[in-house]
Structures are given as C-alpha cells and as structure tokens.
Design a protein around this motif. Structure first.
Motif, mmCIF file in Angstrom:
data_model
loop_
_atom_site.group_PDB
_atom_site.id
_atom_site.type_symbol
_atom_site.label_atom_id
_atom_site.label_comp_id
_atom_site.label_asym_id
_atom_site.label_seq_id
_atom_site.Cartn_x
_atom_site.Cartn_y
_atom_site.Cartn_z
ATOM 1 N N THR A 22 -6.409 -26.692 21.163
ATOM 2 C CA THR A 22 -5.319 -27.487 21.743
ATOM 3 C C THR A 22 -4.580 -28.308 20.702
ATOM 4 N N ASP A 23 -5.310 -28.936 19.795
ATOM 5 C CA ASP A 23 -4.668 -29.766 18.765
ATOM 6 C C ASP A 23 -3.809 -28.922 17.832
ATOM 7 N N LEU A 24 -4.304 -27.758 17.459
ATOM 8 C CA LEU A 24 -3.571 -26.871 16.558
ATOM 9 C C LEU A 24 -2.272 -26.398 17.215
ATOM 10 N N CYS A 25 -2.342 -26.056 18.495
ATOM 11 C CA CYS A 25 -1.138 -25.598 19.201
ATOM 12 C C CYS A 25 -0.133 -26.736 19.369
ATOM 13 N N GLN A 26 -0.634 -27.929 19.630
ATOM 14 C CA GLN A 26 0.257 -29.080 19.751
ATOM 15 C C GLN A 26 0.932 -29.366 18.414
ATOM 16 N N GLU A 27 0.183 -29.220 17.336
ATOM 17 C CA GLU A 27 0.729 -29.449 15.987
ATOM 18 C C GLU A 27 1.895 -28.513 15.696
ATOM 19 N N HIS A 28 1.842 -27.300 16.258
ATOM 20 C CA HIS A 28 2.898 -26.316 15.993
ATOM 21 C C HIS A 28 3.940 -26.263 17.117
ATOM 22 N N GLY A 29 3.956 -27.284 17.957
ATOM 23 C CA GLY A 29 5.023 -27.426 18.946
ATOM 24 C C GLY A 29 5.016 -26.399 20.048
ATOM 25 N N VAL A 30 3.851 -25.891 20.409
ATOM 26 C CA VAL A 30 3.755 -24.870 21.444
ATOM 27 C C VAL A 30 3.949 -25.519 22.813
ATOM 28 N N GLN A 31 4.937 -25.023 23.566
ATOM 29 C CA GLN A 31 5.244 -25.574 24.884
ATOM 30 C C GLN A 31 5.199 -24.527 25.985
ATOM 31 N N GLY A 32 4.950 -23.284 25.629
ATOM 32 C CA GLY A 32 4.862 -22.208 26.609
ATOM 33 C C GLY A 32 4.122 -21.033 26.019
ATOM 34 N N TYR A 33 3.692 -20.144 26.887
ATOM 35 C CA TYR A 33 2.897 -18.999 26.441
ATOM 36 C C TYR A 33 3.542 -17.677 26.855
ATOM 37 N N PRO A 34 3.479 -16.662 25.990
ATOM 38 C CA PRO A 34 3.061 -16.786 24.598
ATOM 39 C C PRO A 34 4.188 -17.349 23.741
ATOM 40 N N THR A 35 3.836 -18.097 22.706
ATOM 41 C CA THR A 35 4.778 -18.521 21.672
ATOM 42 C C THR A 35 4.441 -17.750 20.407
ATOM 43 N N LEU A 36 5.426 -17.079 19.840
ATOM 44 C CA LEU A 36 5.208 -16.318 18.610
ATOM 45 C C LEU A 36 6.007 -16.953 17.483
ATOM 46 N N LYS A 37 5.355 -17.104 16.355
ATOM 47 C CA LYS A 37 6.011 -17.697 15.187
ATOM 48 C C LYS A 37 5.785 -16.828 13.957
ATOM 49 N N VAL A 38 6.827 -16.726 13.137
ATOM 50 C CA VAL A 38 6.762 -16.020 11.863
ATOM 51 C C VAL A 38 6.555 -17.061 10.767
ATOM 52 N N PHE A 39 5.540 -16.848 9.934
ATOM 53 C CA PHE A 39 5.259 -17.767 8.830
ATOM 54 C C PHE A 39 5.555 -17.073 7.508
ATOM 55 N N ARG A 40 6.350 -17.737 6.683
ATOM 56 C CA ARG A 40 6.611 -17.302 5.310
ATOM 57 C C ARG A 40 6.082 -18.372 4.370
ATOM 58 N N ASP A 41 5.094 -18.036 3.569
ATOM 59 C CA ASP A 41 4.517 -18.997 2.623
ATOM 60 C C ASP A 41 4.182 -20.318 3.318
ATOM 61 N N GLY A 42 3.665 -20.217 4.540
ATOM 62 C CA GLY A 42 3.236 -21.405 5.271
ATOM 63 C C GLY A 42 4.311 -22.075 6.103
ATOM 64 N N GLU A 43 5.589 -21.683 5.937
ATOM 65 C CA GLU A 43 6.693 -22.274 6.686
ATOM 66 C C GLU A 43 7.008 -21.392 7.896
ATOM 67 N N SER A 44 7.152 -22.017 9.070
ATOM 68 C CA SER A 44 7.300 -21.227 10.297
ATOM 69 C C SER A 44 8.729 -21.192 10.807
ATOM 70 N N SER A 45 9.017 -20.119 11.552
ATOM 71 C CA SER A 45 10.264 -19.984 12.310
ATOM 72 C C SER A 45 9.922 -19.235 13.585
ATOM 73 N N ASP A 46 10.735 -19.421 14.630
ATOM 74 C CA ASP A 46 10.466 -18.762 15.897
ATOM 75 C C ASP A 46 10.685 -17.261 15.782
ATOM 76 N N TYR A 47 9.771 -16.502 16.386
ATOM 77 C CA TYR A 47 9.939 -15.052 16.486
ATOM 78 C C TYR A 47 10.934 -14.767 17.601
ATOM 79 N N THR A 48 11.977 -14.013 17.305
ATOM 80 C CA THR A 48 13.036 -13.746 18.283
ATOM 81 C C THR A 48 13.169 -12.262 18.607
ATOM 82 N N GLY A 49 12.182 -11.481 18.214
ATOM 83 C CA GLY A 49 12.269 -10.038 18.396
ATOM 84 C C GLY A 49 11.701 -9.555 19.712
#
Length: 483
Positions: free
Chosen positions: A87-114
């Motif tokens: 729960t803490d990890l998901c809150q840290e990454h701003g998860v507000q709905g399921y599923p939430t997919l994020k693309v990480f580049r060198d540790g930096e995230s962006s929303d998956y839109t595909g």
C-alpha cells in the motif's frame, strides 16, 4: 473519447482471455524491498500496479504475461506490484485506480498510454526502446521498414532542414509510430517521406515541400486501413484520428461480404474525410446502442469521434449502398441532424437529487442562476451504488437552495455535443458555478464532509451546511468503474 463511443468495445475487451498462458511467469513481482533496486537500474521497464480483486486487472493478466515473454527476449522487463499488499509503495507512486501502468526510464516514471492487449503492449514498449528518430543504415532499411505495423521513414541528406520537421513530429508521436531517417531510399525520388504499412497498398510516399501540419495529416490519413475490422487493439487509433467513424455491423460472414465491395470503394473515395470499419456484431453487437441503433443486422451508423454526435442509418427498410452513401455524404456536408438518445422527461422531479436526461440537460445543468453538482453514473456501477446514500444526503442538504445536486444516467442518455468534456469512467462528478460555462471535476474522497467542503469552496450561491466528520474513505471508494 466519449462514453457513447467507448463502452462496449472496451468493456467487452476486458472479458477476453488468452489461452495457453505460461505456467512459469516472466512478470517480475515487486515490493518495497526490491522495487528500487530492480527498477532504477533499468533503461526501460513497464510496471503494473494492481489489486487481485480488480476485474480489469484480471482481464489484463494473460495479455501481460504474453507480452512479458515476448519483451523479455528483447531485453525489456515487465513487472507488477500488488497494491493490496504494498500500500505504501503504491501511494508513493500516485496510484489512484487499478490497473495503473507506468513506464520507467532510468528510475523516472511516466504514465503508460498504450493498448492493453499483448501485441499492443509489445509494440508500444518496442517504440519506447527506440529513439524518437532512428538513423538507418541503407542496408538495414528493409528490416526497419518491416519492424512495426506502421513505420515512417524520411529520405534526406544529413544537412537537410526537412530532418528537423520530421524529428519534431517523431518526438510528438513516437508512442504511436516508429520513425527513421536514411540518406537515400529507392522508394522515393530524391527527398521525401515513405510510410510503410502492413495493410492496403503497403506504402505511401510524400514528396516535395511539407510542413509539420502537412506531415501529420499525411501520417493520420495513411496510417489507418481503408477498411478494417475494429476491436480493442485498434479502437484507439480510430478515436485518435479525429475523423468521423462509419461502422458496418455484421453478424455472419455472408453479411460481411454482402456490401463489402461497394462499401470499401466508398471508403476509398472518402479516405482522409471519414474512416470506415467492419464491426462483428456477434462480439460487439451491444455497441450498436452507442450509435442509437437497434441490435438488428446488418446495420450502419456514423459517429463524429470529436463531438460524439451519432448518425444511425434508418433500420426499417433494406440496407443498401445507396442509403449508406447518402448518409455518409450528408454527415460530411452537415445536412444530416444527429440522433439524441434520451430517457423520457420525468413527470415530476421534486426529489432532493434532480434527475437529468438528455432533453433536460441544458435547462437544469446549465441554468446560469444556479450552481450545479452533477454525477454521471451507470446503473451497474458498484462505486456509484456505494455513493448513492451519501449523494442523497447531499441532495437533502441543498434542497430548495440555488445549489442543485443532480444525476445523469450516462448509459441511457447522450450528452449534448457541445459539452466540453468526456465521460470516461463511473462515477464522474462535475461542478459548474453559477454564471459560468466551465466545469470543475471532483476527484476527492466521496464523503459528505469532503463533498460539502468542495461545494463550499466553489459555489457562488453560499449555503451554510455542516456535517459531522467521518472516518477516512477507503482507497477503493474513490475509484472509478472504467469503460
């Protein structure tokens, strides 16, 4: 994408499952103990934040597994995080709905839109792994041009100013298409752009001078098949094109071929003005209601994907290519009125929560003397049912005031085409201040206290309402049922 255009294809897609999923998963399981050490060193990794009880997550799971296996061979890892545990990890990454997919580049995230089907996930992540514009050696041109469903290749010398234009477009649309540049290409005379595709004529050439707008239009028109069967994998492509979308519904192979020659000829003649698709009514027949068509086949209808306006072809008589063409021409000419789906106007509407239907939307929701809070809901939506008792109390609090609490069944009514937003999940709650045409979306907790505070902060007409402080709302109580 408007509600009326999306419900059936997306919701039915969510129930599709792949057979033959590997027993041994290639999806990495992450938690607080190994998240950073796994994700941060990767040049590119896709992470799903999910809940085991989530229906959309269950539908995604087999697709995600297949994509993970294919992408593993390309050196692109895929991972998942169980938000009911972490729960803490998901809150840290701003998860507000399921599923939430994020693309990480060198540790930096962006929303998956595909897409959320295996081949779409693979294609999207392959594009992410490439630079926006790839420099191609001549000997690699053929392989590169066949690397995805649509590939755009510029043929320019290194000092050509047209490379700059191509690179700008590539940076803007690299999530959707593969872009490359080569100094010479036998498929174009001198300088130019070649769009390679795995359908229709196989390639299109843009020669001569062009600017960003002309290049974008060239790609938009030629990256969509003249006529294809629509489904979850390609639905977004048609929505993103911005062109009116004409649907031919069929339920048997015989119905599909009944008018195929004439319709495809019409589609070709209107290329760049209107997109045409086949839609399998045995799978997606319920989508006909979103075009205000009855489930009787074959059938034809057109939707303006920008405004949401619907143009169903009359179903009483025989479906002919002549009336199909007449409707298409009329829609493009602006001489055909759109169809509006509406429940009957209530005989009485004195309850604390005002019932809004399509035919009363302007009268109630856009009354300039009043502040209006409106919930867009679906009768089957679990989150809407959970909200209902609180929403009724809210209606009682503001009854007989100049603050209107209203609700709108978005499955049974069309929004006016000039409403400046789209409903993409349930419940969606909007607020319009008295005297304003703008809508504010409510994204807070769905408690009496928070809703009242939101109204107090935004209403022009002030009403003194006090509520007792409630317990914090659970995370799933602020989720949406997605389309």
């Amino acid at each position: 994408m408007r509600l009326s255009a999306a419900v059936t294809l997306v919701s039915l897609a969510a129930t599709s499952m792949l057979a033959g999923v590997r027993a041994e998963s290639d999806v990495l399981e992450l938690g607080v103990k190994n998240f950073s050490e796994t994700v941060n060193p990767e040049k590119l990794i896709l992470v799903e934040f999910f809940a085991p009880w989530c229906g959309h997550c269950k539908a995604l799971a087999p697709e995600y597994e297949v994509a993970a296996t294919q992408l593993k061979e390309m050196g692109i890892p895929i991972a998942k995080v169980d938000c009911t545990v972490e729960t803490d990890l998901c809150q840290e990454h701003g998860v507000q709905g399921y599923p939430t997919l994020k693309v990480f580049r060198d540790g930096e995230s962006s929303d998956y839109t595909g897409p959320r089907k295996a081949d779409g996930i693979v294609s999207f992540m392959k594009k992410k792994a490439l630079p926006a514009l790839t420099e191609i050696a001549p000997e690699n041109l053929v392989t590169f041009s066949e690397s995805d469903r649509v590939v755009i290749v510029g043929a320019f010398p290194k000092d050509s100013a047209k490379r700059v234009t191509l690179e700008k477009i590539a940076k803007s649309y690299s999530d959707e298409y593969v872009f490359g540049v080569v100094e010479e290409n036998p498929d174009v005379q001198g300088e130019g752009i070649v769009l390679y595709k795995k359908f229709d004529e196989g390639k299109n050439v843009l020669e001569g001078d062009f600017d960003e707008e002309a290049l974008f239009d060239f790609i938009k028109v030629n990256s969509v098949p003249i006529m294809d069967e629509i489904g979850p994998n390609n639905y977004a492509t048609y929505m993103d094109s911005g062109l009116p979308l004409a649907y031919y519904f069929f339920s048997t192979p015989e119905e599909k071929t009944q008018h195929s020659t004439e319709i495809e000829a019409l589609a070709k003649s209107l290329k760049g003005q209107m997109n045409f698709v086949y839609i399998d009514a045995s799978k997606f027949g319920a989508h006909a209601a979103n075009l205000n068509l009855k489930e009787s086949w074959p059938a034809f209808g057109i939707q303006n994907v920008g405004s949401g306006a619907k143009y169903p072809l009359e179903q009483e008589g025989e479906l002919t290519i002549e009336n199909i063409k007449a409707l298409a021409d009329g829609v493009l000419a602006g001489t055909v009125e759109s169809s509006i789906k509406s429940e009957p106007i209530p005989e009485s509407n004195d309850a604390p929560v005002k019932v809004v239907v399509a035919h009363t939307y302007k009268e109630i929701v856009e009354d300039q003397d009043k502040d209006v809070l409106i919930e867009f809901y679906a009768p089957w939506c679990g989150h809407c049912k959970n909200l209902a008792p609180t929403y009724e109390k809210l209606g009682e609090m503001y009854k007989d005031s100049k603050i209107v609490i209203a609700k709108f069944d978005a499955t049974a009514n069309d929004l006016p085409t000039d409403v400046p937003f789209q409903v993409q999940g349930f419940p969606t709650i909007k607020f319009r201040k008295a005297g304003s045409t703008e809508y504010i979306e409510y994204n807070g907790n769905r408690s009496e206290e928070d809703l009242v505070q939101f109204i107090n902060d935004n209403a022009v007409n002030k009403v003194d309402v006090k509520v007792e402080k409630e317990d914090p709302v659970k995370a799933d109580d602020i989720e949406h049922d997605e389309l």
